[in-house]
Design an enzyme around this catalytic site. Structure first.
Site, PDB file in Angstrom:
ATOM      1  N   SER A  76       0.614  -1.207   0.033  1.00  0.00           N
ATOM      2  CA  SER A  76      -0.187   0.221  -0.148  1.00  0.00           C
ATOM      3  C   SER A  76       0.886   1.502  -0.049  1.00  0.00           C
ATOM      4  CB  SER A  76      -1.207   0.063   1.321  1.00  0.00           C
ATOM      5  OG  SER A  76      -2.318   0.960   0.513  1.00  0.00           O
ATOM      6  N   CYS A  77       0.445   2.611   0.613  1.00  0.00           N
ATOM      7  CA  CYS A  77       1.079   3.098   0.786  1.00  0.00           C
ATOM      8  C   CYS A  77       1.595   3.834   2.240  1.00  0.00           C
ATOM      9  CB  CYS A  77       0.354   4.560  -0.281  1.00  0.00           C
ATOM     10  SG  CYS A  77      -0.886   3.232  -1.204  1.00  0.00           S
ATOM     11  N   ASP A  78       2.187   5.338   1.961  1.00  0.00           N
ATOM     12  CA  ASP A  78       2.468   5.838   3.104  1.00  0.00           C
ATOM     13  C   ASP A  78       1.554   7.615   2.767  1.00  0.00           C
ATOM     14  OD1 ASP A  78       4.262   4.536   5.333  1.00  0.00           O
ATOM     15  OD2 ASP A  78       4.752   4.561   2.782  1.00  0.00           O
TER      16      ASP A  78
ATOM     17  N   GLU B 299      -5.558   3.739   2.256  1.00  0.00           N
ATOM     18  CA  GLU B 299      -4.097   3.701   2.280  1.00  0.00           C
ATOM     19  C   GLU B 299      -5.304   1.516   2.598  1.00  0.00           C
ATOM     20  OE1 GLU B 299      -1.199   3.841   3.057  1.00  0.00           O
ATOM     21  OE2 GLU B 299      -1.393   5.903   3.153  1.00  0.00           O
TER      22      GLU B 299
END
Length: 419
Positions: free
Chosen positions: A7-9, A94
């Site tokens: 996923s992401c930040d 996210e």
């Protein structure tokens, strides 16, 4: 070996966390490494009564009016990983897994909800309500990558405007939200809301009690109650990335600027800038939202993978805003493998012009490092020059309307350098 997190930040800094009277938003989108991310501008629009909207997998009723948006999105889907609208709202999402199972079948993707909240919300709080209302009506779910192998998740969101930020964390149709009025905050593949709940689904605690996850006596701690007992490896691995990003943000608290946020997104030792196995950072975004509503918001996008080897290019909403075709992927209509049933049985080339040029430059870097270093030095100088011009604009030294074509100009310049 555990699978790399996928996923992401997301980051935000509000005064006094920011150096100036600005809210700074940033996100890295970590996705399958060969997935193409495009940057798409959609103008504000009015829609006839009774209209329907085709999202990634399902149709929903359209609203009367939608805001202009700029989106960084996987090219195969309708939704977006992150973006902004012309009302000064930014949203990113996210992946997260909870005790609530991911529902089978197709519904709204978290990325659809990002885009819908920007098209329909005129503040961070109203964008949050857009998401929670749509969750209640349509649910969330469906294939989250361009591959026939099943992969689905729930979502958390960071929603930001000129005056505040909201963290929204979901478990199926259930949700909890926390208002962030000042300072710094980041999210990354984790449920982070504890007892400090600012708003919640009306049945949230009832469901938790009925499931035996909460006794009804102890203080209600959302992340403890709804986090899975045996979380996926990607969630466990993401804890280190969340902590690393948090430390970077706190290190700069009180002095966060657009440049600082870009440096955080480019940080590889913390894992914020990901390049691990089958996943990497495929797109990045930084936004500057002045608290003074008379000043324009500026949104920076890479439109290419790996921000440590990409250039952030600024976009400003104006009366002359238009799509920049060099960062828009080819369209395949009803024959698109993402639209045909069964889905994702074949692959198509979704690379846009800037992606192809950047990809060629990365290959060159491996064989002609000295030449590649010179090109990147020039491009970083271009990025610095843009940041200087924007600082001058925000201080009133340069008219904002002179920078309306800056995104197009920067994209064209970057492509020419790569060629």
């Amino acid at each position: 070996m555990a699978e790399a997190p996928s996923s992401c930040d997301c980051f935000v800094s509000l005064p006094p966390g920011s150096r100036d009277d600005q809210v700074i938003f940033g996100k890295n989108s970590d996705r399958p490494r060969d997935e193409v991310q495009e940057v798409v501008y959609c103008p504000a629009a009015s829609h006839p009564p009774g209209s329907t909207l085709e999202c990634t997998f399902i149709q929903i009723p359209q609203v009367d009016r939608t805001h202009a948006v700029i989106l960084s999105k996987p090219a195969w889907m309708w939704g977006a990983e992150m973006g902004a609208n012309d009302r000064g709202v930014c949203v990113g999402n996210e992946a997260v897994w909870t005790r609530e199972p991911v529902a089978p079948g197709e519904a709204l993707l978290g990325m659809d909800l990002v885009r819908l909240s920007l098209e329909r919300g005129d503040s961070a709080r109203t964008a949050l309500t857009v998401i929670t209302d749509l969750l209640e009506l349509h649910g969330q779910g469906g294939q989250c990558r361009e591959d026939p192998e099943p992969f689905s998740y729930h979502n958390t969101f960071l929603l930001v405007d000129r005056s505040e930020a909201w963290v929204l964390e979901t478990a199926g149709r259930l949700w909890a939200a926390h208002r962030v009025p000042a300072g710094v905050k980041n999210i990354s593949n984790q449920l982070t809301i504890g007892t400090e709940i600012s708003a919640e689904h009306p049945e949230l605690r009832t469901v938790a009690r009925d499931q035996g996850w909460w006794d009804g006596q102890e203080p209600f701690h959302f992340s403890q109650v709804f986090s899975p007992e045996n979380p996926p490896a990607r969630m466990e691995l993401a804890k280190r990335r969340y902590q690393g990003g948090r430390e970077l943000l706190q290190k700069h608290e009180g002095s966060v600027t657009a440049e600082v946020m870009m440096s955080i997104l480019r940080d590889k030792p913390s894992g914020v800038c990901m390049d691990s196995g089958g996943f990497r950072t495929t797109g990045s975004m930084v936004s500057v939202l002045p608290t003074d509503p008379s000043l324009p918001c500026i949104h920076f996008f890479t439109a290419t993978p790996d921000p440590s080897r990409s250039v952030f290019k600024p976009f400003i909403f104006s009366d002359h805003s238009a799509p920049v075709l060099s960062v828009v992927s080819p369209q395949f209509g009803p024959e698109d493998p993402a639209r045909k049933q069964p889905r994702f049985q074949t692959r198509v080339d979704r690379r846009h012009d800037l992606y192809k040029a950047h990809q060629g430059a990365l290959i060159t870097m491996e064989t002609e490092r000295e030449e590649a270093s010179a090109v990147y030095s020039i491009l970083r100088d271009l990025e610095s020059q843009c940041l200087t011009e924007i600082s001058a604009m925000l201080s009133g030294d340069v008219p904002g309307d002179e920078l309306g074509d800056l995104f197009l100009d920067c994209v064209d310049t970057e492509i020419k350098f790569y060629q």
